[in-house]
Design a protein around this motif. Structure first.
Motif, PDB file in Angstrom:
ATOM      1  N   ASN A 130      55.096  29.179  41.309  1.00  0.00           N
ATOM      2  CA  ASN A 130      55.173  28.129  40.520  1.00  0.00           C
ATOM      3  C   ASN A 130      56.148  26.914  41.323  1.00  0.00           C
ATOM      4  O   ASN A 130      55.932  25.608  41.149  1.00  0.00           O
ATOM      5  CB  ASN A 130      56.313  28.501  39.472  1.00  0.00           C
ATOM      6  N   GLN A 131      56.518  27.176  42.589  1.00  0.00           N
ATOM      7  CA  GLN A 131      57.279  26.213  43.446  1.00  0.00           C
ATOM      8  C   GLN A 131      56.287  25.542  44.230  1.00  0.00           C
ATOM      9  O   GLN A 131      56.387  24.538  44.478  1.00  0.00           O
ATOM     10  CB  GLN A 131      58.411  26.829  44.255  1.00  0.00           C
ATOM     11  N   PHE A 132      55.406  26.173  44.770  1.00  0.00           N
ATOM     12  CA  PHE A 132      54.660  25.753  45.944  1.00  0.00           C
ATOM     13  C   PHE A 132      53.217  25.985  45.934  1.00  0.00           C
ATOM     14  O   PHE A 132      52.033  25.133  46.422  1.00  0.00           O
ATOM     15  CB  PHE A 132      54.777  26.651  47.257  1.00  0.00           C
ATOM     16  N   GLY A 133      52.706  26.602  44.593  1.00  0.00           N
ATOM     17  CA  GLY A 133      51.259  26.715  44.489  1.00  0.00           C
ATOM     18  C   GLY A 133      50.672  28.155  45.038  1.00  0.00           C
ATOM     19  O   GLY A 133      51.135  28.468  45.991  1.00  0.00           O
ATOM     20  N   CYS A 134      49.579  28.592  44.563  1.00  0.00           N
ATOM     21  CA  CYS A 134      48.955  29.761  45.075  1.00  0.00           C
ATOM     22  C   CYS A 134      48.500  29.716  46.377  1.00  0.00           C
ATOM     23  O   CYS A 134      48.747  30.542  47.102  1.00  0.00           O
ATOM     24  CB  CYS A 134      47.689  30.121  44.099  1.00  0.00           C
ATOM     25  N   ARG A 135      47.682  28.677  46.863  1.00  0.00           N
ATOM     26  CA  ARG A 135      47.211  28.628  48.262  1.00  0.00           C
ATOM     27  C   ARG A 135      48.107  28.690  49.313  1.00  0.00           C
ATOM     28  O   ARG A 135      47.928  29.783  50.264  1.00  0.00           O
ATOM     29  CB  ARG A 135      46.080  27.609  48.532  1.00  0.00           C
ATOM     30  N   PRO A 168      36.630  25.970  34.080  1.00  0.00           N
ATOM     31  CA  PRO A 168      35.332  25.673  34.114  1.00  0.00           C
ATOM     32  C   PRO A 168      34.265  27.096  33.734  1.00  0.00           C
ATOM     33  O   PRO A 168      32.964  26.724  33.573  1.00  0.00           O
ATOM     34  CB  PRO A 168      35.101  25.391  35.619  1.00  0.00           C
ATOM     35  N   ASP A 169      34.736  27.981  33.754  1.00  0.00           N
ATOM     36  CA  ASP A 169      34.210  29.407  33.759  1.00  0.00           C
ATOM     37  C   ASP A 169      33.051  29.380  34.515  1.00  0.00           C
ATOM     38  O   ASP A 169      31.793  29.808  34.120  1.00  0.00           O
ATOM     39  CB  ASP A 169      33.706  29.320  32.175  1.00  0.00           C
ATOM     40  N   GLY A 170      33.195  28.951  35.713  1.00  0.00           N
ATOM     41  CA  GLY A 170      31.853  28.961  36.737  1.00  0.00           C
ATOM     42  C   GLY A 170      32.372  27.761  37.767  1.00  0.00           C
ATOM     43  O   GLY A 170      33.355  27.732  38.193  1.00  0.00           O
ATOM     44  N   GLY A 171      31.141  27.309  38.637  1.00  0.00           N
ATOM     45  CA  GLY A 171      31.389  26.584  39.541  1.00  0.00           C
ATOM     46  C   GLY A 171      32.296  27.139  40.646  1.00  0.00           C
ATOM     47  O   GLY A 171      31.769  28.116  41.066  1.00  0.00           O
ATOM     48  N   TRP A 172      33.085  26.299  41.230  1.00  0.00           N
ATOM     49  CA  TRP A 172      33.782  26.929  42.346  1.00  0.00           C
ATOM     50  C   TRP A 172      34.608  28.226  41.817  1.00  0.00           C
ATOM     51  O   TRP A 172      35.328  29.118  42.635  1.00  0.00           O
ATOM     52  CB  TRP A 172      34.895  25.814  42.587  1.00  0.00           C
ATOM     53  N   GLY A 173      34.946  28.540  40.543  1.00  0.00           N
ATOM     54  CA  GLY A 173      35.452  29.471  40.160  1.00  0.00           C
ATOM     55  C   GLY A 173      34.907  30.994  40.644  1.00  0.00           C
ATOM     56  O   GLY A 173      35.385  31.893  40.736  1.00  0.00           O
ATOM     57  N   TRP A 174      33.524  30.831  40.864  1.00  0.00           N
ATOM     58  CA  TRP A 174      32.862  32.097  41.438  1.00  0.00           C
ATOM     59  C   TRP A 174      33.327  32.036  43.024  1.00  0.00           C
ATOM     60  O   TRP A 174      33.300  33.439  43.471  1.00  0.00           O
ATOM     61  CB  TRP A 174      31.417  31.864  41.494  1.00  0.00           C
ATOM     62  N   ALA A 175      33.767  31.307  43.531  1.00  0.00           N
ATOM     63  CA  ALA A 175      34.157  31.377  45.078  1.00  0.00           C
ATOM     64  C   ALA A 175      35.750  32.201  44.907  1.00  0.00           C
ATOM     65  O   ALA A 175      36.038  32.850  45.484  1.00  0.00           O
ATOM     66  CB  ALA A 175      34.229  30.146  45.873  1.00  0.00           C
ATOM     67  N   VAL A 176      36.351  31.399  43.919  1.00  0.00           N
ATOM     68  CA  VAL A 176      37.644  32.206  43.606  1.00  0.00           C
ATOM     69  C   VAL A 176      37.481  33.567  43.219  1.00  0.00           C
ATOM     70  O   VAL A 176      38.334  34.676  43.520  1.00  0.00           O
ATOM     71  CB  VAL A 176      38.558  31.303  42.571  1.00  0.00           C
ATOM     72  N   LEU A 200      43.632  40.113  58.184  1.00  0.00           N
ATOM     73  CA  LEU A 200      43.529  38.789  58.399  1.00  0.00           C
ATOM     74  C   LEU A 200      42.601  37.900  57.339  1.00  0.00           C
ATOM     75  O   LEU A 200      42.643  36.902  57.053  1.00  0.00           O
ATOM     76  CB  LEU A 200      43.497  38.069  59.881  1.00  0.00           C
ATOM     77  N   ASN A 201      41.817  38.712  56.843  1.00  0.00           N
ATOM     78  CA  ASN A 201      40.754  38.050  56.113  1.00  0.00           C
ATOM     79  C   ASN A 201      41.466  37.656  54.535  1.00  0.00           C
ATOM     80  O   ASN A 201      41.153  36.946  53.852  1.00  0.00           O
ATOM     81  CB  ASN A 201      39.628  39.032  55.464  1.00  0.00           C
ATOM     82  N   PHE A 202      42.638  38.163  54.334  1.00  0.00           N
ATOM     83  CA  PHE A 202      43.643  37.696  53.180  1.00  0.00           C
ATOM     84  C   PHE A 202      43.728  36.109  53.472  1.00  0.00           C
ATOM     85  O   PHE A 202      43.663  35.380  52.358  1.00  0.00           O
ATOM     86  CB  PHE A 202      44.789  38.174  53.368  1.00  0.00           C
ATOM     87  N   CYS A 203      43.967  35.562  54.667  1.00  0.00           N
ATOM     88  CA  CYS A 203      44.011  34.241  54.899  1.00  0.00           C
ATOM     89  C   CYS A 203      42.812  33.490  54.519  1.00  0.00           C
ATOM     90  O   CYS A 203      42.715  32.341  54.016  1.00  0.00           O
ATOM     91  CB  CYS A 203      44.340  33.877  56.186  1.00  0.00           C
ATOM     92  N   ALA A 204      41.742  33.969  54.849  1.00  0.00           N
ATOM     93  CA  ALA A 204      40.389  33.256  54.543  1.00  0.00           C
ATOM     94  C   ALA A 204      40.070  33.216  52.854  1.00  0.00           C
ATOM     95  O   ALA A 204      39.742  32.315  52.482  1.00  0.00           O
ATOM     96  CB  ALA A 204      39.246  34.200  55.023  1.00  0.00           C
ATOM     97  N   CYS A 205      40.698  34.270  52.272  1.00  0.00           N
ATOM     98  CA  CYS A 205      40.356  34.354  50.784  1.00  0.00           C
ATOM     99  C   CYS A 205      41.559  33.201  50.091  1.00  0.00           C
ATOM    100  O   CYS A 205      41.243  32.815  49.153  1.00  0.00           O
ATOM    101  CB  CYS A 205      40.803  35.687  50.073  1.00  0.00           C
ATOM    102  N   GLY A 206      42.675  33.116  50.810  1.00  0.00           N
ATOM    103  CA  GLY A 206      43.591  32.311  50.105  1.00  0.00           C
ATOM    104  C   GLY A 206      43.186  30.746  50.316  1.00  0.00           C
ATOM    105  O   GLY A 206      43.511  30.081  49.650  1.00  0.00           O
ATOM    106  N   ALA A 207      42.616  30.728  51.377  1.00  0.00           N
ATOM    107  CA  ALA A 207      41.853  29.027  51.443  1.00  0.00           C
ATOM    108  C   ALA A 207      40.742  28.890  50.457  1.00  0.00           C
ATOM    109  O   ALA A 207      40.573  27.591  50.211  1.00  0.00           O
ATOM    110  CB  ALA A 207      41.264  29.083  52.826  1.00  0.00           C
ATOM    111  N   LEU A 208      40.338  29.868  49.772  1.00  0.00           N
ATOM    112  CA  LEU A 208      39.264  29.759  48.692  1.00  0.00           C
ATOM    113  C   LEU A 208      39.938  29.215  47.426  1.00  0.00           C
ATOM    114  O   LEU A 208      39.446  28.634  46.403  1.00  0.00           O
ATOM    115  CB  LEU A 208      38.657  30.957  48.549  1.00  0.00           C
TER     116      LEU A 208
END
Length: 495
Positions: free
Chosen positions: A83-88, A16-24, A188-196
């Motif tokens: 590749n097996q479970f996904g990034c999140r 998308p080059d934007g949109g939710w990509g900015w949160a990512v 623990l902020n890693f977990c919050a970022c992973g949820a994005l």
């Protein structure tokens, strides 16, 4: 862009080059910051650890080395898990590991315990966040990818500017044990970022059965399952050259930030003033990374970004060589300014160059393999510099060695690409245009029968939209069947 990580199993998802990509991008910014700045910022505690456990500089340098080695060496494991479970899911588990390691390290009774807790457990947790965040960033950005990489890489100096003074304050107020415990909570902020890291949704298709869905389903069934780890990237000479150069680079790249604070203290500066050097380094790094990312995205520069990367490495190594002559605080400040600029350039370009060389499809495997090979060099670099310091008692030789290693890596990368890589990688913008041209050519070469089928399919859609009575629909379909008796039906036209 969807083949980088198998979150949804599709490869037709357009970035998308934007949109939710900015949160990512924001999540990647925070994760990159902690992953790269933490091994440097933890050096603030080295003096107290040396006194606590009666060890030498080389012993404490192993903490940063093991952290970086886990960050790099866990690359193939991260590729397989993503590749097996996904990034999140991988990132959420990694966040828990990163926090747990620092909490356990606060109860350490020997330097070995810190190696295992801070180095191995926290390092593994960071690795499970760092690599998937880059994969997700590669999914969400294509045309703006160099700029996105530069902005995400800016997280490292920002975190360094914050963590270095914070570590000094925590050490002064709570000691190294209390500081480790608080840092564990911050991680623990890693977990919050992973949820994005929301997987990209597949493109929507028509709900009409037999017109658009049938061929798409057939293509999905025909696709082979992606490999958990693709070793075919080693058949790419450009990838091999990059891997060799990067492995030499990391031997000396992380040495100056680990020792610059101790160097300043050796010259008689107070602890707070010495820790300020890392903040200065990080502040200049903040502006260098997005700027370099923007320059790398220019149409003329992007196909040649490998040479821009070589220039950045030469600047970094030369700064180390000149900085070895520093004798006072002012010269160390100048050194940190230039090393911050060069770090910013290297940080903004290293993964962009890799993405350009191997492409989107193989990036998840390529980055894992590159990080694994770099891990050995990372594990050797700072400890060997620590041994050199223990034997010579002079920081000059440490910075000289680091500078030579980085300059050699730049020469290997530039010269080998110039001699052995004949065709420069094509810029994505040009590739997109060429892709559109190819599609247009393919469309223009469609046979008359296929065009008649498409025309019949369009007329069927119009008939179904206009005629709502069931009897009239049956009549229309019968008429179409009679018209198509002499024409071979394809999945696009058969109802």
């Amino acid at each position: 862009m969807g083949e980088v990580a198998v979150d949804d199993g599709t490869s037709e998802v357009k970035a998308p080059d934007g949109g939710w990509g900015w949160a990512v991008l924001f999540g990647c910014f925070v994760i990159t910051g902690f992953s790269y700045a933490f091994p440097k910022a933890v050096s603030v505690f080295f003096e107290e650890l040396i006194r606590e456990f009666d060890v030498g500089y080389s012993d404490t340098a192993w903490i940063s080395s093991i952290l970086l080695a886990m960050l790099y060496g866990s690359g193939p494991l991260c590729s397989i898990l993503v590749n097996q479970f996904g990034c999140r899911p991988v990132m959420l588990v990694g966040g828990l590991f990163a926090s747990l390691g620092m909490v356990l390290a606060s109860f350490a009774t020997s330097i070995i315990h810190i190696y295992l807790c801070t180095g191995v457990i926290t390092g593994l947790g960071m690795a499970l966040n760092f690599q998937p965040s880059l994969i997700m960033l590669n999914q969400y950005f294509s045309e703006k990818r160099p700029l996105a990489n530069g902005l995400a890489a800016a997280g490292s100096p920002v975190a360094l500017c914050c963590l270095s003074p914070l570590g000094q304050v925590l050490q002064y107020e709570y000691g190294w044990r209390g500081g480790f415990l608080i840092l564990g909570g911050i991680l623990l902020n890693f977990c919050a970022c992973g949820a994005l890291m929301k997987p990209l949704a597949p493109p929507k298709t028509s709900a009409t059965p037999g017109i658009e869905n049938t061929p798409d389903d057939g293509n999905k069934k025909a696709k082979p399952k992606p490999k958990l780890l693709d070793f075919s990237v080693f058949g790419d000479l450009g990838f091999v050259i990059y891997t060799v150069a990067a492995s030499i680079m990391v031997l000396g790249l992380f040495v100056p930030p680990v020792f610059v604070v101790s160097y300043a203290k050796e010259l008689g500066n107070e602890d707070t003033k010495s820790a300020l050097l890392l903040t200065i380094m990080g502040f200049t790094d903040i502006f260098a990374r997005p700027t370099c990312g923007y320059i790398a995205g220019l149409q003329w520069v992007r196909p040649r970004c490998v040479y821009l990367f070589s220039i950045a490495l030469i600047l970094n190594g030369t700064t180390d060589l000149v900085g070895s002559l520093s004798k006072d605080y002012t010269s160390l400040v100048v050194f940190c300014i230039f090393i911050g600029i060069s770090y910013g350039m290297v940080g903004a370009l290293q993964f962009e160059v890799l993405m350009t060389i191997v492409g989107t499809e193989k990036f998840s495997s390529a980055i894992g393999l590159v990080l694994l090979l770099e891990a050995t060099a990372v594990l050797i670099g700072p400890p060997s510099a620590g041994h050199l310091l223990d034997s010579t008692k002079k920081y000059m030789f440490v910075f000289l060695l680091a500078g030579v290693e980085v300059v050699v890596s730049a020469l290997v990368l530039a010269i080998c690409n110039l001699l052995f890589i004949k065709k420069k990688p094509e810029a994505p913008e040009t590739a997109t245009k060429n892709g559109e041209t190819v599609q247009e050519k393919n469309h223009s070469s469609t046979s008359p029968i296929e065009e008649s089928h498409k025309a019949d399919g369009n007329s069927e859609k119009k008939a179904e939209d206009i005629i709502k009575d069931p009897k009239e629909v049956e009549t229309v379909l019968k008429d179409k069947d009679e018209q198509n008796k002499n024409i071979t039906c394809s999945p696009d036209t058969k109802l």
